[in-house]
Design a protein around this motif. Structure first.
Motif, PDB file in Angstrom:
ATOM      1  N   ALA A 101      17.937  28.947  17.382  1.00 24.03           N
ATOM      2  CA  ALA A 101      17.818  30.038  16.268  1.00 24.03           C
ATOM      3  C   ALA A 101      18.882  30.164  15.210  1.00 24.03           C
ATOM      4  N   PRO A 105      17.469  29.731  11.905  1.00 28.14           N
ATOM      5  CA  PRO A 105      16.295  30.049  12.857  1.00 28.14           C
ATOM      6  C   PRO A 105      14.713  30.119  12.036  1.00 28.14           C
ATOM      7  N   ARG A 106      14.661  29.088  10.828  1.00 26.66           N
ATOM      8  CA  ARG A 106      13.229  28.863  10.228  1.00 26.66           C
ATOM      9  C   ARG A 106      12.877  27.896  10.946  1.00 26.66           C
ATOM     10  N   HIS A 107      13.318  27.098  12.614  1.00 27.18           N
ATOM     11  CA  HIS A 107      12.738  26.189  13.181  1.00 27.18           C
ATOM     12  C   HIS A 107      11.013  26.783  13.719  1.00 27.18           C
ATOM     13  N   GLU A 108      10.301  26.522  13.618  1.00 23.70           N
ATOM     14  CA  GLU A 108       9.196  26.768  14.345  1.00 23.70           C
ATOM     15  C   GLU A 108       8.787  25.921  15.187  1.00 23.70           C
ATOM     16  N   TYR A 111      10.827  28.381  17.936  1.00 21.76           N
ATOM     17  CA  TYR A 111      10.266  29.885  18.256  1.00 21.76           C
ATOM     18  C   TYR A 111       8.722  29.916  18.672  1.00 21.76           C
ATOM     19  N   ALA A 134      13.573  34.781  13.780  1.00 20.41           N
ATOM     20  CA  ALA A 134      12.617  33.763  13.042  1.00 20.41           C
ATOM     21  C   ALA A 134      11.690  34.898  12.137  1.00 20.41           C
ATOM     22  N   SER A 135      11.548  36.632  12.591  1.00 20.13           N
ATOM     23  CA  SER A 135      10.731  36.757  11.122  1.00 20.13           C
ATOM     24  C   SER A 135      11.518  37.091  10.298  1.00 20.13           C
ATOM     25  N   ARG A 138      11.128  33.825   8.031  1.00 24.55           N
ATOM     26  CA  ARG A 138       9.835  33.553   7.697  1.00 24.55           C
ATOM     27  C   ARG A 138       9.414  34.756   7.303  1.00 24.55           C
ATOM     28  N   PRO A 144       6.453  35.286  14.016  1.00 22.21           N
ATOM     29  CA  PRO A 144       6.879  36.022  14.934  1.00 22.21           C
ATOM     30  C   PRO A 144       6.886  37.059  15.142  1.00 22.21           C
TER      31      PRO A 144
END
Length: 287
Positions: A101, A105-108, A111, A134-135, A138, A144
């Protein structure tokens, strides 16, 4: 001349074989090896994690590509099978998913897997950090903040925070989903840790097309929560009958309220809190 020809042949080796004949020989050797090894006993392999490299070393190992380093962490996390209950594996898994992350941090997938596994093993803070990153990364994705809200309510009993994050999720979707999220937020404001609510949340995660190795673990979580419901109903009957809460789970059996304790597919078990209310035991605490 003959000596030179012999010397040339000794240097070059055997005469060249046609390409098709070399391929055929290789195929036959492979088939022979498979035939020989197939009946041999194989040691049982456990999908465990034991090593987490420092973040900078992970990036260096990935050739300086932080996105590739994040992908490698997610792949490692996805190798953990549904039957693994080893506490150290889950500690390392939480750490490498948090690393993923931080790297991307965008890695779907990261998360999703974190929400499905990490908090249920007692690593709630790590899961929340992953979901928070992630929030932020994205802003179009409602999942998230939705998962963050659930963890805040169910694991941390921070119902005001849960309501705020559910509202954040509602702002990212249209109707009727926004209304449904706000209704859920209202329930979180007024309800405690509810196994039915947790089962509903895990069923939602199962619909997200996660890796097939994650699904058996989610089914095990649902079975654990169903066992928790059975225990809590029995504890409520015990309270009504005797005027006080049970002090041990065995009290429910001794009172004839249950024929046996509910099975736990993860072999972690259940405990009573200070008020005598059954709870899920957490492997992180060694319970």
């Amino acid at each position: 001349m003959r000596f030179q020809a012999f010397a040339h042949r000794s240097v070059q080796g055997f005469p060249r074989l046609p390409l098709w004949l070399g391929a055929l020989v290789a195929l036959l050797l492979y088939a022979l090896a498979v035939w020989h090894l197939a009946p041999l006993p194989r040691p049982e392999q456990e999908d465990v994690l034991r090593v987490r490299l420092p973040l900078l070393l992970q990036v260096f190992q990935a050739g300086g590509d932080r996105y590739l380093a994040a992908d490698l962490n997610v792949i490692r996390s996805a190798t953990v099978g549904g039957s693994v209950t080893d506490g150290e594996t889950y500690r390392i898994q939480a750490a490498i998913q948090l690393d993923a992350a931080r790297l991307n941090p965008r890695h779907e997938d990261n998360y999703y897997i974190a929400a499905a596994i990490v908090p249920w093993q007692g690593y709630v803070a790590e899961a929340q950090d992953i979901l928070r990153l992630a929030s932020d990364a994205r802003p179009w994705d409602m999942m998230p903040p939705f998962f963050y809200a659930f963890n805040a309510a169910y694991f941390e009993h921070a119902y005001d925070e849960a309501g705020q994050w559910a509202e954040k999720a509602a702002q990212r979707v249209g109707e009727p989903n926004a209304t449904a999220l706000r209704t859920m937020a209202a329930k979180w404001y007024e309800r405690g840790d509810d196994p039915d609510q947790a089962i509903e949340m895990i069923e939602r995660i199962k619909q997200l097309n996660l890796d097939a190795k994650v699904l058996p673990l989610l089914d095990a979580r649902i079975q654990r929560l169903q066992g928790l419901k059975v225990l809590r109903e029995a504890a409520a009957r015990f309270q009504a009958r005797y005027g006080h809460s049970p002090t041990r789970l065995q009290d429910l059996l001794d009172a004839g309220l249950l024929p046996a304790l509910p099975p736990d597919p993860l072999r972690i078990g259940y405990v009573l809190d200070a008020q005598g209310v059954p709870q899920l035991a957490l492997s992180r605490n060694g319970q």
